[in-house]
Design a protein around this motif. Sequence first.
Motif, PDB file in Angstrom:
ATOM      1  N   GLN A  77       0.833  -1.210   0.000  1.00  0.00           N
ATOM      2  CA  GLN A  77       0.000   0.000   0.000  1.00  0.00           C
ATOM      3  C   GLN A  77       0.868   1.260   0.000  1.00  0.00           C
ATOM      4  O   GLN A  77       0.505   2.264   0.613  1.00  0.00           O
ATOM      5  CB  GLN A  77      -0.902   0.010   1.231  1.00  0.00           C
ATOM      6  N   TYR A  78       2.011   1.205  -0.701  1.00  0.00           N
ATOM      7  CA  TYR A  78       2.970   2.306  -0.604  1.00  0.00           C
ATOM      8  C   TYR A  78       2.365   3.652  -1.005  1.00  0.00           C
ATOM      9  O   TYR A  78       2.732   4.693  -0.469  1.00  0.00           O
ATOM     10  CB  TYR A  78       4.207   2.014  -1.467  1.00  0.00           C
ATOM     11  N   GLU A  79       1.397   3.645  -1.930  1.00  0.00           N
ATOM     12  CA  GLU A  79       0.816   4.913  -2.365  1.00  0.00           C
ATOM     13  C   GLU A  79       0.015   5.585  -1.249  1.00  0.00           C
ATOM     14  O   GLU A  79      -0.048   6.810  -1.176  1.00  0.00           O
ATOM     15  CB  GLU A  79      -0.086   4.689  -3.579  1.00  0.00           C
ATOM     16  N   THR A  80      -0.600   4.777  -0.381  1.00  0.00           N
ATOM     17  CA  THR A  80      -1.439   5.368   0.662  1.00  0.00           C
ATOM     18  C   THR A  80      -0.601   6.131   1.691  1.00  0.00           C
ATOM     19  O   THR A  80      -1.127   7.045   2.344  1.00  0.00           O
ATOM     20  CB  THR A  80      -2.267   4.296   1.389  1.00  0.00           C
ATOM     21  N   TRP A  81       0.672   5.757   1.846  1.00  0.00           N
ATOM     22  CA  TRP A  81       1.508   6.489   2.797  1.00  0.00           C
ATOM     23  C   TRP A  81       1.836   7.890   2.298  1.00  0.00           C
ATOM     24  O   TRP A  81       2.345   8.716   3.040  1.00  0.00           O
ATOM     25  CB  TRP A  81       2.804   5.718   3.061  1.00  0.00           C
ATOM     26  N   LEU A  82       1.568   8.149   1.013  1.00  0.00           N
ATOM     27  CA  LEU A  82       1.845   9.461   0.430  1.00  0.00           C
ATOM     28  C   LEU A  82       0.613  10.363   0.433  1.00  0.00           C
ATOM     29  O   LEU A  82       0.665  11.473  -0.079  1.00  0.00           O
ATOM     30  CB  LEU A  82       2.361   9.302  -1.007  1.00  0.00           C
ATOM     31  N   LEU A  83      -0.490   9.877   1.005  1.00  0.00           N
ATOM     32  CA  LEU A  83      -1.722  10.656   1.059  1.00  0.00           C
ATOM     33  C   LEU A  83      -1.981  11.093   2.504  1.00  0.00           C
ATOM     34  O   LEU A  83      -2.211  10.262   3.378  1.00  0.00           O
ATOM     35  CB  LEU A  83      -2.905   9.822   0.561  1.00  0.00           C
TER      36      LEU A  83
END
Length: 233
Positions: A77-83
Amino acid sequence: HLFDQHNEFRQLFPHLLFLALGRVTDWNVRYEMLVSFLLACLVSFNIYRISRVTITGTERCLWLLAAANLLIFSPIQYETWLLGIQVIYLVPIACLTTCLSVAYSGLSLNVKLTIGVLLSIVSTFSSANGILCWVLVLPVLLIVCDWRKPFVPFLIAGWTALCLLSLSFYLYGYRTPESHPSLTEALDHPARALAYFAAFLGTPLTPGAPEAGVWRLAAAILIGTITSILFLG
């Protein structure tokens, strides 16, 4: 405005957090990302504290903690850490695990109940699934305080009353978003609802790009079903 409905959410407490952070950091989203990470760390710490009183055997405990942290800090879920908005979804988990950790602490029952009620309110007005905090914390508190004691019926009645009061505030002026199906959609199509629920749980653990289509969806449903069975077991 802070209490206004956002889709089906009442995000009062995340809104307060975003407003405070924005004023201090000139709306730098990286600080919201940092808060998300710190909330995940809090969840991990709570799981560790709970494991110390619920699991026997150091080696077994360490293996289970490693698996739990792989889920909490899931790299898929690497993208969610950028939100920065992910804070909304981590607050209820942090509230729930903190309540469970406090329930097994050496604090008095009154303090445990007070913390449980306050965090359940924060959880409710952070994300739609935050209401579950009321449902999941009470059984643990009953076990900890010994459910055979005479004051337990009053505890259950008071907890239920506060839950219903909180829920009534949540639903005050509630309206279903125009783009959403009716609230009875799951009852009208139970098989599709179960498949959706399994896919919802399995997707964060399913490799492959979303464009993979039907095969990735099938894998997500399978993984979600297996994890649900393991959890119930």
